[in-house]
Design a protein around this motif. Sequence first.
Motif, PDB file in Angstrom:
ATOM      1  N   ARG A   1      26.058  53.034  72.854  1.00  0.00           N
ATOM      2  CA  ARG A   1      27.264  52.265  73.167  1.00  0.00           C
ATOM      3  C   ARG A   1      28.187  52.134  71.961  1.00  0.00           C
ATOM      4  O   ARG A   1      27.765  52.201  70.812  1.00  0.00           O
ATOM      5  CB  ARG A   1      26.882  50.865  73.652  1.00  0.00           C
ATOM      6  N   SER A   2      29.439  51.937  72.274  1.00  0.00           N
ATOM      7  CA  SER A   2      30.427  51.530  71.275  1.00  0.00           C
ATOM      8  C   SER A   2      30.884  50.126  71.650  1.00  0.00           C
ATOM      9  O   SER A   2      30.766  49.713  72.799  1.00  0.00           O
ATOM     10  CB  SER A   2      31.618  52.484  71.265  1.00  0.00           C
ATOM     11  N   GLU A   3      31.418  49.387  70.682  1.00  0.00           N
ATOM     12  CA  GLU A   3      31.869  48.021  70.938  1.00  0.00           C
ATOM     13  C   GLU A   3      33.297  47.865  70.428  1.00  0.00           C
ATOM     14  O   GLU A   3      33.537  47.876  69.219  1.00  0.00           O
ATOM     15  CB  GLU A   3      30.954  47.016  70.244  1.00  0.00           C
ATOM     16  N   THR A   4      34.228  47.779  71.342  1.00  0.00           N
ATOM     17  CA  THR A   4      35.630  47.568  70.975  1.00  0.00           C
ATOM     18  C   THR A   4      35.861  46.073  70.826  1.00  0.00           C
ATOM     19  O   THR A   4      35.724  45.315  71.779  1.00  0.00           O
ATOM     20  CB  THR A   4      36.568  48.163  72.043  1.00  0.00           C
ATOM     21  N   LYS A   5      36.211  45.649  69.610  1.00  0.00           N
ATOM     22  CA  LYS A   5      36.191  44.237  69.242  1.00  0.00           C
ATOM     23  C   LYS A   5      37.517  43.523  69.516  1.00  0.00           C
ATOM     24  O   LYS A   5      38.593  44.104  69.406  1.00  0.00           O
ATOM     25  CB  LYS A   5      35.875  44.091  67.738  1.00  0.00           C
TER      26      LYS A   5
ATOM     27  N   THR B   1      31.414  49.561  65.871  1.00  0.00           N
ATOM     28  CA  THR B   1      32.504  48.726  66.373  1.00  0.00           C
ATOM     29  C   THR B   1      33.794  49.522  66.249  1.00  0.00           C
ATOM     30  O   THR B   1      33.935  50.380  65.365  1.00  0.00           O
ATOM     31  CB  THR B   1      32.633  47.411  65.571  1.00  0.00           C
ATOM     32  N   ARG B   2      34.739  49.222  67.148  1.00  0.00           N
ATOM     33  CA  ARG B   2      35.993  49.955  67.156  1.00  0.00           C
ATOM     34  C   ARG B   2      37.158  48.984  67.310  1.00  0.00           C
ATOM     35  O   ARG B   2      36.991  47.877  67.823  1.00  0.00           O
ATOM     36  CB  ARG B   2      36.009  51.007  68.281  1.00  0.00           C
ATOM     37  N   HIS B   3      38.327  49.405  66.828  1.00  0.00           N
ATOM     38  CA  HIS B   3      39.540  48.606  66.932  1.00  0.00           C
ATOM     39  C   HIS B   3      40.396  49.141  68.072  1.00  0.00           C
ATOM     40  O   HIS B   3      40.544  50.360  68.231  1.00  0.00           O
ATOM     41  CB  HIS B   3      40.354  48.674  65.630  1.00  0.00           C
ATOM     42  N   PHE B   4      40.976  48.232  68.851  1.00  0.00           N
ATOM     43  CA  PHE B   4      41.877  48.634  69.938  1.00  0.00           C
ATOM     44  C   PHE B   4      43.318  48.588  69.449  1.00  0.00           C
ATOM     45  O   PHE B   4      43.718  47.662  68.743  1.00  0.00           O
ATOM     46  CB  PHE B   4      41.720  47.687  71.135  1.00  0.00           C
TER      47      PHE B   4
ATOM     48  N   GLU C   1      47.104  48.391  70.679  1.00  0.00           N
ATOM     49  CA  GLU C   1      47.912  48.005  71.827  1.00  0.00           C
ATOM     50  C   GLU C   1      49.018  49.014  72.116  1.00  0.00           C
ATOM     51  O   GLU C   1      49.364  49.258  73.279  1.00  0.00           O
ATOM     52  CB  GLU C   1      48.533  46.621  71.564  1.00  0.00           C
ATOM     53  N   GLU C   2      49.575  49.609  71.072  1.00  0.00           N
ATOM     54  CA  GLU C   2      50.753  50.461  71.255  1.00  0.00           C
ATOM     55  C   GLU C   2      50.479  51.690  72.111  1.00  0.00           C
ATOM     56  O   GLU C   2      51.348  52.149  72.858  1.00  0.00           O
ATOM     57  CB  GLU C   2      51.340  50.879  69.902  1.00  0.00           C
ATOM     58  N   ASP C   3      49.259  52.247  72.033  1.00  0.00           N
ATOM     59  CA  ASP C   3      48.981  53.453  72.825  1.00  0.00           C
ATOM     60  C   ASP C   3      47.677  53.374  73.619  1.00  0.00           C
ATOM     61  O   ASP C   3      47.303  54.335  74.291  1.00  0.00           O
ATOM     62  CB  ASP C   3      48.963  54.698  71.933  1.00  0.00           C
ATOM     63  N   GLY C   4      46.983  52.234  73.546  1.00  0.00           N
ATOM     64  CA  GLY C   4      45.762  52.065  74.328  1.00  0.00           C
ATOM     65  C   GLY C   4      44.553  52.795  73.777  1.00  0.00           C
ATOM     66  O   GLY C   4      43.537  52.930  74.461  1.00  0.00           O
ATOM     67  N   SER C   5      44.628  53.249  72.520  1.00  0.00           N
ATOM     68  CA  SER C   5      43.517  53.991  71.925  1.00  0.00           C
ATOM     69  C   SER C   5      42.604  53.060  71.136  1.00  0.00           C
ATOM     70  O   SER C   5      42.918  51.887  70.906  1.00  0.00           O
ATOM     71  CB  SER C   5      44.052  55.085  71.001  1.00  0.00           C
ATOM     72  N   THR C   6      41.465  53.584  70.708  1.00  0.00           N
ATOM     73  CA  THR C   6      40.571  52.857  69.816  1.00  0.00           C
ATOM     74  C   THR C   6      40.267  53.731  68.613  1.00  0.00           C
ATOM     75  O   THR C   6      40.313  54.963  68.691  1.00  0.00           O
ATOM     76  CB  THR C   6      39.239  52.478  70.508  1.00  0.00           C
ATOM     77  N   THR C   7      39.973  53.095  67.485  1.00  0.00           N
ATOM     78  CA  THR C   7      39.567  53.836  66.287  1.00  0.00           C
ATOM     79  C   THR C   7      38.334  53.176  65.684  1.00  0.00           C
ATOM     80  O   THR C   7      38.067  51.989  65.915  1.00  0.00           O
ATOM     81  CB  THR C   7      40.678  53.873  65.229  1.00  0.00           C
ATOM     82  N   SER C   8      37.605  53.924  64.915  1.00  0.00           N
ATOM     83  CA  SER C   8      36.336  53.465  64.359  1.00  0.00           C
ATOM     84  C   SER C   8      36.530  52.305  63.391  1.00  0.00           C
ATOM     85  O   SER C   8      37.479  52.281  62.601  1.00  0.00           O
ATOM     86  CB  SER C   8      35.639  54.625  63.653  1.00  0.00           C
ATOM     87  N   GLY C   9      35.631  51.329  63.471  1.00  0.00           N
ATOM     88  CA  GLY C   9      35.634  50.210  62.533  1.00  0.00           C
ATOM     89  C   GLY C   9      34.497  50.338  61.547  1.00  0.00           C
ATOM     90  O   GLY C   9      34.646  50.821  60.441  1.00  0.00           O
ATOM     91  N   ARG C  10      33.294  49.934  61.975  1.00  0.00           N
ATOM     92  CA  ARG C  10      32.122  50.070  61.108  1.00  0.00           C
ATOM     93  C   ARG C  10      30.905  50.340  61.976  1.00  0.00           C
ATOM     94  O   ARG C  10      30.897  50.083  63.177  1.00  0.00           O
ATOM     95  CB  ARG C  10      31.909  48.795  60.293  1.00  0.00           C
ATOM     96  N   ILE C  11      29.849  50.865  61.350  1.00  0.00           N
ATOM     97  CA  ILE C  11      28.601  51.102  62.058  1.00  0.00           C
ATOM     98  C   ILE C  11      28.072  49.768  62.557  1.00  0.00           C
ATOM     99  O   ILE C  11      28.065  48.775  61.835  1.00  0.00           O
ATOM    100  CB  ILE C  11      27.557  51.777  61.138  1.00  0.00           C
ATOM    101  N   LYS C  12      27.634  49.718  63.812  1.00  0.00           N
ATOM    102  CA  LYS C  12      27.206  48.471  64.449  1.00  0.00           C
ATOM    103  C   LYS C  12      25.791  48.117  64.025  1.00  0.00           C
ATOM    104  O   LYS C  12      24.875  48.932  64.128  1.00  0.00           O
ATOM    105  CB  LYS C  12      27.284  48.610  65.970  1.00  0.00           C
TER     106      LYS C  12
END
Length: 503
Positions: A235-239, A272-275, A277-288
Amino acid sequence: MTVTELVSYEAALAGYDPVMGLEVHVELGTRTKMFCGCSTELGAEPNSQTCPICLGLPGSLPVVNSIGVESAIKIGLALNCEIAEWCRFARKNYFYPDMPKNFQTSQYDEPIAFNGYLDVQLEDGEIFRVEIERAHMEEDTGKSTHVGGATGRIHGASHSLLDYNRAGIPLIEIVTKPIEGAGERAPEVAKAYVAELRELIKALGVSEARMDKGQMRCDVNLSLRRHGVEKFGTRSETKNVNSLRSVERAARFEIQRHAAVLESGGTIVQETRHFHEEDGSTTSGRIKDNAEDYRYFPEPDLVPVAPSREWVEELRAGLPELPRLHRKRLREEWGISEHDMQSILNAGAVDLIVATTDAGAPADQARKWWMGELSRNANESGRALDELPISPAQVARVTALVASGDLNDKLARQVIEGVLAGEGDPDTVVDKRGLKVVSDDGALGTAVEEAIASNAAIADKIRGGKVAAVGALVGAVMKATRGQADAARVKELILEKLGVSEG
């Protein structure tokens, strides 16, 4: 592995089943923090609402906020959870600058509420049951502001500012069990669940649950598994997703991203990933981290919480009508369709319409103004409906002025415009702008005679029996009086002067 191209949503669902887990943090509306007496009021100077306890200074001893416990029990009961007879707090250990104690006081294996469910209604009326794993008490962290970068995140920033006013504010974290079986509707289910949960929290009165103000935020956990496989994928976790639309978009994007990684032979990283808003994408944050990485252990400075069964039942008996039942009753009372009620819910107008009817307005008129003129204004100004500077009582007064004949719809819109512009209450705006409907025969007589004289051909048609043509003369009078004439009385006067009977 970095993926630059997503597979289509349809292709992702053709090969995989999405499995979700939603973690929602609700900031309680208590006057003081979870373990100390510091104020929770928003907007104070940075670091002005702190003390040795919420700053974690040596020798300070926390005390549990009883209203926080009561709110947690109410939430658990409303979510059909079992309420623990005995539970305790734990220390969740990790370092981050906005957490001055270097641990978060939370609950781990002994939550106050567990094994519940929430039924949510999708847009087509289907009911989907989301099972609840737990609802537990904890405290919020401080706030970091990263300065000097282009994105507002720590990467690329020149320095960070820390405000500990938020540190220690009571939170309830509500964690679902794995949500399976939603298929292509998984993003819609996620949005509907968070929307229903928000309405429930507001109905309980334990929080305003404003997602735009961080009072409620959602972590979207998502994984994919191939059709026919039982084992869950990684799983990934979008925070910290902070709007209903964003919850849906985050789930949809992650389904497409996971499928693209897996189809290209890559491996999903638990992170964990960051959302965005401008384009609805997510990018990597840190290893969970896994739970064991937090080195949980019982909080030695707090006694266990053991709510009596009598207290729990007293709180259960005092629960308000829950949102789905409340909406069902209102829909039947108002005589509207499921679709219309869903539109009202999506607009955040249910409570506003109810308050307007409570102030004396007919339900259909309350719906008309909140879902029409006021929704349009809110959309244009980028505000929520309940942020508009007009109260339900003022909207009810506008409807009363229309019902009495003092205003017509056109003039009522101008009155609302004036109230929104800060010109005063409806009656003040009417007086200042001179907006009352003119129904006095003397005042209307001149305008009627001028309209007949200026439109002789139309007047002749009316005398000849084509009564429907009177609308053109009424329109001329309305134009001459800037829309303030009583249209019904104008029509009567025109026909009288032309010696024509409407029948």
